[in-house]
Design a protein around this motif. Structure first.
Motif, PDB file in Angstrom:
ATOM      1  N   THR A  24      69.547  41.442  63.692  1.00  0.00           N
ATOM      2  CA  THR A  24      69.934  40.222  62.973  1.00  0.00           C
ATOM      3  C   THR A  24      69.070  39.054  63.443  1.00  0.00           C
ATOM      4  OG1 THR A  24      72.188  41.097  62.943  1.00  0.00           O
ATOM      5  CG2 THR A  24      71.910  38.797  62.290  1.00  0.00           C
TER       6      THR A  24
ATOM      7  N   LEU B 122      72.318  30.668  61.781  1.00  0.00           N
ATOM      8  CA  LEU B 122      72.764  31.999  62.226  1.00  0.00           C
ATOM      9  C   LEU B 122      72.267  32.309  63.636  1.00  0.00           C
ATOM     10  CD1 LEU B 122      72.168  34.221  59.043  1.00  0.00           C
ATOM     11  CD2 LEU B 122      74.387  33.556  60.005  1.00  0.00           C
TER      12      LEU B 122
ATOM     13  N   PRO C  15      68.327  34.706  53.106  1.00  0.00           N
ATOM     14  CA  PRO C  15      68.409  33.586  54.047  1.00  0.00           C
ATOM     15  C   PRO C  15      67.126  32.736  54.068  1.00  0.00           C
ATOM     16  CG  PRO C  15      69.268  35.565  55.062  1.00  0.00           C
ATOM     17  CD  PRO C  15      68.651  35.981  53.762  1.00  0.00           C
TER      18      PRO C  15
ATOM     19  N   TYR D  20      75.794  37.016  58.558  1.00  0.00           N
ATOM     20  CA  TYR D  20      74.494  37.442  58.032  1.00  0.00           C
ATOM     21  C   TYR D  20      74.677  38.539  56.975  1.00  0.00           C
ATOM     22  CZ  TYR D  20      70.001  39.851  57.767  1.00  0.00           C
ATOM     23  OH  TYR D  20      68.865  40.460  57.305  1.00  0.00           O
TER      24      TYR D  20
ATOM     25  N   SER E 200      75.718  28.206  57.827  1.00  0.00           N
ATOM     26  CA  SER E 200      74.940  29.198  57.071  1.00  0.00           C
ATOM     27  C   SER E 200      75.712  29.670  55.840  1.00  0.00           C
ATOM     28  CB  SER E 200      74.558  30.378  57.966  1.00  0.00           C
ATOM     29  OG  SER E 200      75.711  30.961  58.545  1.00  0.00           O
TER      30      SER E 200
ATOM     31  N   CYS F 293      66.423  36.649  61.352  1.00  0.00           N
ATOM     32  CA  CYS F 293      66.432  35.175  61.414  1.00  0.00           C
ATOM     33  C   CYS F 293      65.031  34.652  61.744  1.00  0.00           C
ATOM     34  CB  CYS F 293      67.429  34.684  62.467  1.00  0.00           C
ATOM     35  SG  CYS F 293      69.148  34.991  62.024  1.00  0.00           S
TER      36      CYS F 293
ATOM     37  N   ALA G 266      68.806  30.629  58.502  1.00  0.00           N
ATOM     38  CA  ALA G 266      68.353  31.417  59.661  1.00  0.00           C
ATOM     39  C   ALA G 266      68.566  30.648  60.967  1.00  0.00           C
ATOM     40  CB  ALA G 266      66.873  31.772  59.489  1.00  0.00           C
TER      41      ALA G 266
ATOM     42  N   CYS H 272      78.275  35.268  63.755  1.00  0.00           N
ATOM     43  CA  CYS H 272      77.117  35.102  62.878  1.00  0.00           C
ATOM     44  C   CYS H 272      76.514  36.445  62.454  1.00  0.00           C
ATOM     45  CB  CYS H 272      76.075  34.195  63.532  1.00  0.00           C
ATOM     46  SG  CYS H 272      76.504  32.436  63.358  1.00  0.00           S
ATOM     47  N   GLN H 273      76.719  37.495  63.257  1.00  0.00           N
ATOM     48  CA  GLN H 273      76.276  38.829  62.831  1.00  0.00           C
ATOM     49  C   GLN H 273      76.991  39.234  61.548  1.00  0.00           C
ATOM     50  OE1 GLN H 273      75.503  40.812  67.214  1.00  0.00           O
ATOM     51  NE2 GLN H 273      76.352  42.149  65.662  1.00  0.00           N
TER      52      GLN H 273
END
Ligand SMILES: [Mn+2]
Length: 320
Positions: free
Chosen positions: A176, A153, A145, A135, A35, A180, A150, A131-132
């Motif tokens: 989050t 993530l 995104p 983002y 990502s 996504c 998405a 991934c949090q």
């Protein structure tokens, strides 16, 4: 430590970067890298992703994963480490990192409390999945995104949280995940491809290890043993052990569960899980680390010696 905004401002000024992921790659380190790599490309930062080994087939559904390389194809200005708590987690890429660490700009984005802050710029905060953080970083880069970002993530969010079941899952995890979903991620596909689906060989190894679980400390410690001979018997690699340690923790008497995987003669890779006990502290006794409820280390010796040392050390921490 730096803020997400500071990290974003540093990344925005880059011309090129290499993104480094950890050994035995999981959905979180790959989701973070794919990502972030995509977002950097969208703002004109040339980049490539490295891992020390070929990526396991269960992640082949992720767009762009086929471009992850074993070694660099150009001389990048910066090295960005995602979900990497210590240099040795880079595996064979450690040497690549070490040779350049004094010449290159280094950035770490991580969610392990044991992170050693070994990069020049660090954003480290404990949460459910790296991934949090990624983002928030992508938003701070000014990138909206897309479906591909998405999907990557959400793969990290789903896998590192054990399908949103671990104690560190928070409101932010779901917010989050919702973002996504809004951007087009397919949660059913991710859950099946990256988390649930296993080969029959892997299911057989799982059944064998679970059937032979060993209990210590009056049932409060459960240990699953995976020997080289078992990996050979079922024809699977070391990554096939994933999930075994989580099953052991589901037994009602168990406070700490452990999986020991023999990766070489008298050398064991040890994974800890707990529901409330701080296993990161226990792993640190043996030179390892990780999260409060999920940690790991290496142990050396015969299987019985390793089991003895584990049972003794865990007994020092577990409440009577
Ligand atoms: Mn992670």
């Amino acid at each position: 430590m730096n803020t997400i905004e500071e990290i974003a401002n540093i990344l925005k000024k880059l011309k090129s970067a290499v993104i480094l992921t950890h050994m035995r790659p999981d959905g979180d380190t790959l989701g973070s890298a794919l990502s972030l790599g995509r977002a950097l490309s969208l703002i004109g930062v040339k980049n490539e992703i490295l891992n020390e080994e070929p990526i396991p087939a269960r992640f082949s559904f992720l767009e762009g994963v086929e471009e992850v390389k074993l070694g660099p194809s150009f001389d990048a200005e910066a090295m960005i480490l995602v979900d990497v708590s210590a240099e040795n987690r880079l595996g064979r890429l450690q040497e690549y990192f070490r040779r350049r660490v004094h010449k290159k700009l280094t950035v770490a984005i991580d969610h392990h409390q044991s992170n050693l802050r070994f990069c020049r710029y660090n954003y480290v905060a404990e949460c459910s999945s790296n991934c949090q953080h990624i983002y928030k970083l992508i938003l701070a880069l000014g990138v909206e995104p897309d479906r591909r970002i998405a999907q990557a993530l959400l793969t990290g969010l789903v896998t590192d949280s054990g399908l949103f079941s671990h104690a560190d899952v928070s409101e932010e995890t779901f917010l989050t995940a919702a973002a996504c979903m809004r951007a087009g991620a397919d949660v059913a596909k991710i859950t099946y491809e990256a988390y649930q689906k296993k080969t029959k060989a892997r299911a057989d190894l799982y059944a064998d290890a679970v059937y032979h679980l060993r209990y210590f400390l009056g049932g409060r410690l459960a240990v699953a043993v995976v020997r080289q001979s078992m990996l050979k018997k079922y024809g699977v690699g070391a990554d096939a052990t994933e999930g075994i340690v989580d099953f052991a923790l589901s037994v009602d008497s168990v406070a700490v569960s452990v999986c020991i995987m023999e990766f070489d003669r008298e050398k064991y890779k040890v994974s800890f899980r707990a529901r409330s006990q701080n296993v990161s502290e226990i792993a640190r006794v043996f030179g390892g680390g990780g999260h409060v409820l999920a940690a790991g280390c290496m142990l050396f010796g015969t299987e019985e010696e390793v089991l003895d040392r584990l049972a003794f050390t865990v007994s020092q921490y577990i409440e009577a």
